[in-house]
Design a protein around this motif. Structure first.
Motif, PDB file in Angstrom:
ATOM      1  N   ALA A  78       0.843  -1.108  -0.043  1.00  0.00           N
ATOM      2  CA  ALA A  78      -0.092   0.050  -0.030  1.00  0.00           C
ATOM      3  C   ALA A  78       1.024   1.386   0.043  1.00  0.00           C
ATOM      4  O   ALA A  78       0.386   2.335   0.474  1.00  0.00           O
ATOM      5  CB  ALA A  78      -0.894  -0.025   1.239  1.00  0.00           C
ATOM      6  N   THR A  79       2.137   1.091  -0.652  1.00  0.00           N
ATOM      7  CA  THR A  79       3.020   2.374  -0.790  1.00  0.00           C
ATOM      8  C   THR A  79       2.542   3.125  -1.699  1.00  0.00           C
ATOM      9  O   THR A  79       1.882   2.798  -2.821  1.00  0.00           O
ATOM     10  CB  THR A  79       4.370   1.802  -0.751  1.00  0.00           C
ATOM     11  N   SER A  80       2.944   4.456  -1.797  1.00  0.00           N
ATOM     12  CA  SER A  80       3.036   5.455  -2.894  1.00  0.00           C
ATOM     13  C   SER A  80       4.498   5.145  -3.390  1.00  0.00           C
ATOM     14  O   SER A  80       5.440   4.437  -2.905  1.00  0.00           O
ATOM     15  CB  SER A  80       2.858   6.859  -2.588  1.00  0.00           C
ATOM     16  N   SER A 134      -2.762   5.284   7.105  1.00  0.00           N
ATOM     17  CA  SER A 134      -3.737   4.236   7.572  1.00  0.00           C
ATOM     18  C   SER A 134      -3.875   3.049   6.555  1.00  0.00           C
ATOM     19  O   SER A 134      -4.135   1.928   6.972  1.00  0.00           O
ATOM     20  CB  SER A 134      -5.090   4.880   7.721  1.00  0.00           C
ATOM     21  N   GLU A 135      -3.700   3.242   5.248  1.00  0.00           N
ATOM     22  CA  GLU A 135      -3.594   2.348   4.231  1.00  0.00           C
ATOM     23  C   GLU A 135      -2.658   1.156   4.404  1.00  0.00           C
ATOM     24  O   GLU A 135      -2.734   0.113   4.279  1.00  0.00           O
ATOM     25  CB  GLU A 135      -3.795   2.757   2.861  1.00  0.00           C
ATOM     26  N   ALA A 136      -1.435   1.668   4.573  1.00  0.00           N
ATOM     27  CA  ALA A 136      -0.150   0.911   4.926  1.00  0.00           C
ATOM     28  C   ALA A 136      -0.371   0.162   6.180  1.00  0.00           C
ATOM     29  O   ALA A 136      -0.179  -0.991   6.191  1.00  0.00           O
ATOM     30  CB  ALA A 136       1.195   1.959   5.115  1.00  0.00           C
ATOM     31  N   LEU A 137      -0.866   0.701   7.292  1.00  0.00           N
ATOM     32  CA  LEU A 137      -1.114   0.070   8.600  1.00  0.00           C
ATOM     33  C   LEU A 137      -2.255  -1.301   8.348  1.00  0.00           C
ATOM     34  O   LEU A 137      -1.938  -2.118   8.763  1.00  0.00           O
ATOM     35  CB  LEU A 137      -1.464   1.066   9.467  1.00  0.00           C
ATOM     36  N   SER A 138      -3.224  -0.705   7.596  1.00  0.00           N
ATOM     37  CA  SER A 138      -4.238  -1.659   7.327  1.00  0.00           C
ATOM     38  C   SER A 138      -3.535  -3.033   6.483  1.00  0.00           C
ATOM     39  O   SER A 138      -3.970  -3.965   6.824  1.00  0.00           O
ATOM     40  CB  SER A 138      -5.335  -1.375   6.624  1.00  0.00           C
ATOM     41  N   PHE A 139      -2.877  -2.656   5.489  1.00  0.00           N
ATOM     42  CA  PHE A 139      -2.205  -3.756   4.811  1.00  0.00           C
ATOM     43  C   PHE A 139      -1.281  -4.501   5.303  1.00  0.00           C
ATOM     44  O   PHE A 139      -1.473  -5.925   5.536  1.00  0.00           O
ATOM     45  CB  PHE A 139      -1.662  -3.000   3.484  1.00  0.00           C
ATOM     46  N   LEU A 140      -0.372  -3.973   6.266  1.00  0.00           N
ATOM     47  CA  LEU A 140       0.452  -4.935   7.128  1.00  0.00           C
ATOM     48  C   LEU A 140      -0.074  -5.691   7.924  1.00  0.00           C
ATOM     49  O   LEU A 140       0.016  -6.795   8.147  1.00  0.00           O
ATOM     50  CB  LEU A 140       1.490  -3.974   7.643  1.00  0.00           C
ATOM     51  N   ASN A 195       6.997 -10.526  11.930  1.00  0.00           N
ATOM     52  CA  ASN A 195       5.764  -9.326  11.981  1.00  0.00           C
ATOM     53  C   ASN A 195       5.984  -8.057  11.605  1.00  0.00           C
ATOM     54  O   ASN A 195       6.264  -7.199  12.476  1.00  0.00           O
ATOM     55  CB  ASN A 195       5.111  -9.781  13.259  1.00  0.00           C
ATOM     56  N   PRO A 196       6.098  -7.883  10.463  1.00  0.00           N
ATOM     57  CA  PRO A 196       6.152  -6.321  10.028  1.00  0.00           C
ATOM     58  C   PRO A 196       5.146  -5.563  10.382  1.00  0.00           C
ATOM     59  O   PRO A 196       5.557  -4.369  11.004  1.00  0.00           O
ATOM     60  CB  PRO A 196       6.024  -6.514   8.394  1.00  0.00           C
ATOM     61  N   SER A 197       4.118  -5.846  10.755  1.00  0.00           N
ATOM     62  CA  SER A 197       2.804  -4.970  11.186  1.00  0.00           C
ATOM     63  C   SER A 197       3.207  -4.470  12.589  1.00  0.00           C
ATOM     64  O   SER A 197       3.162  -3.220  12.886  1.00  0.00           O
ATOM     65  CB  SER A 197       1.508  -5.449  11.047  1.00  0.00           C
TER      66      SER A 197
END
Length: 242
Positions: free
Chosen positions: A54-56, A157-163, A179-181
Motif C-alpha cells: 500500500a505504498t506510494s 492508515s492504508e499501509a497500517l491496514s495492509f500490513l 511480524n512487519p505490522s
C-alpha cells in the motif's frame, strides 16, 4: 550496494522533498525493499499492477522516455481481473496485446490518467493506483516506494491496514522479520504516537471494527434486562467524532 542517499557529499541522489516525510523511514535498515534502478529496451515495461504494501511511489526518468496509463484504486481496468481479496491480479495479455485490445476502451474511461515522462521528469504514483508503463525508447529510471504523510493520514492508515490485515500479501521485508505490522506499529508509536493513534482509528473504521469509544458505550448492543440502562442515539455523524 552501499549507495548513499541524501544531500551529503558522496550521495548518489536525494529523495525529492516535495513528497514530504516517508513514514517507512522509522524502520531504518529493517524497512522493506523500496528503491530500484530500472533499465529496459524500447517497448519493454510492466503490466498493470499496484505498488507493494500500500505504498506510494515516485519514478524519475534519467534517460529515455516512458508512457504511463493509470487508474484510481476502485477503477475496473479493462482486461485486468482481480480476485476478491485482491491477492491475485490476472491479465491474460502481454503489454502489446493489452494495448492493441483494450487501450482505446481504457482511454475513454473518465478515471483514466495517461502521459509521457521524459528524461529529467518525475512522476508520482499514489497508493493503490493501477498503472502500466512502457518504455518508448531505451531508458534508465530510478524509483522509490514510500509512505507519505497526507492531510487526512489516508496513506498511513492504508499501509497500517495492509500490513495488519493482508499479512499474506506483504512483501520486501527480510525473512527474519516475522511480524512487519507489529514492528511498524512499535516504531511509529515511539516516534509519532499521536499520528499512529489517529491512523489506526481510521484503519479500524474502514475495516468495520469498533472504535474504543463505541466499545466503551456499547453503541448498538443490547442492554441487560432489568436494572438501570442507558444509551446514546448516535447517527451517521458519529464518524466525525475525534
Amino acid at each position: 550496494m552501499g549507495i548513499k542517499v541524501g544531500h551529503e557529499t558522496g550521495a548518489a541522489y536525494w529523495r525529492p522533498e516535495c513528497f514530504g516525510p516517508d513514514f517507512f523511514e522509522v524502520l531504518g535498515d529493517e524497512r522493506p525493499a523500496h528503491r530500484w534502478l530500472i533499465m529496459g529496451p524500447t517497448r519493454s515495461g510492466s503490466t498493470f499492477h499496484k505498488d507493494p504494501n500500500a505504498t506510494s511511489a515516485w519514478n524519475a526518468v534519467i534517460q529515455g522516455s516512458k508512457y504511463w496509463i493509470m487508474f484510481p484504486p476502485a477503477a475496473q481496468v479493462p482486461g485486468v481481473y482481480v480476485s476478491k481479496d485482491s491477492s491475485e491480479v490476472t491479465s491474460p495479455l502481454s503489454i502489446a496485446e493489452w494495448l492493441l485490445t483494450f487501450h482505446e476502451e481504457a482511454r475513454r474511461l473518465p478515471e483514466c490518467v495517461e502521459g509521457i515522462c521524459e528524461a529529467g521528469e518525475i512522476l508520482h504514483v499514489p497508493s493503490g493506483w493501477w498503472h502500466l508503463v512502457v518504455n518508448i525508447e531505451s531508458g534508465i529510471a530510478l524509483t522509490q516506494n514510500f509512505v507519505p504523510q497526507s492531510p487526512g493520514l489516508h496513506n498511513l492508515s492504508e499501509a497500517l491496514s495492509f500490513l495488519r490485515d493482508k499479512a499474506d500479501q506483504v512483501s520486501g521485508f527480510r525473512h527474519d522479520i516475522e511480524n512487519p505490522s507489529d514492528l511498524f506499529i512499535k516504531r511509529m508509536g515511539a516516534k509519532y504516537p499521536e499520528l499512529l493513534e489517529k491512523a489506526l482509528d481510521i484503519a479500524d473504521r474502514k475495516a468495520g471494527k469498533k472504535r474504543r469509544w463505541d466499545t466503551a458505550i456499547a453503541v448498538g448492543d443490547e442492554q441487560p434486562s432489568g436494572g438501570f440502562s442507558f444509551g446514546f442515539a448516535l447517527g451517521e455523524d458519529d464518524d466525525e467524532i475525534p
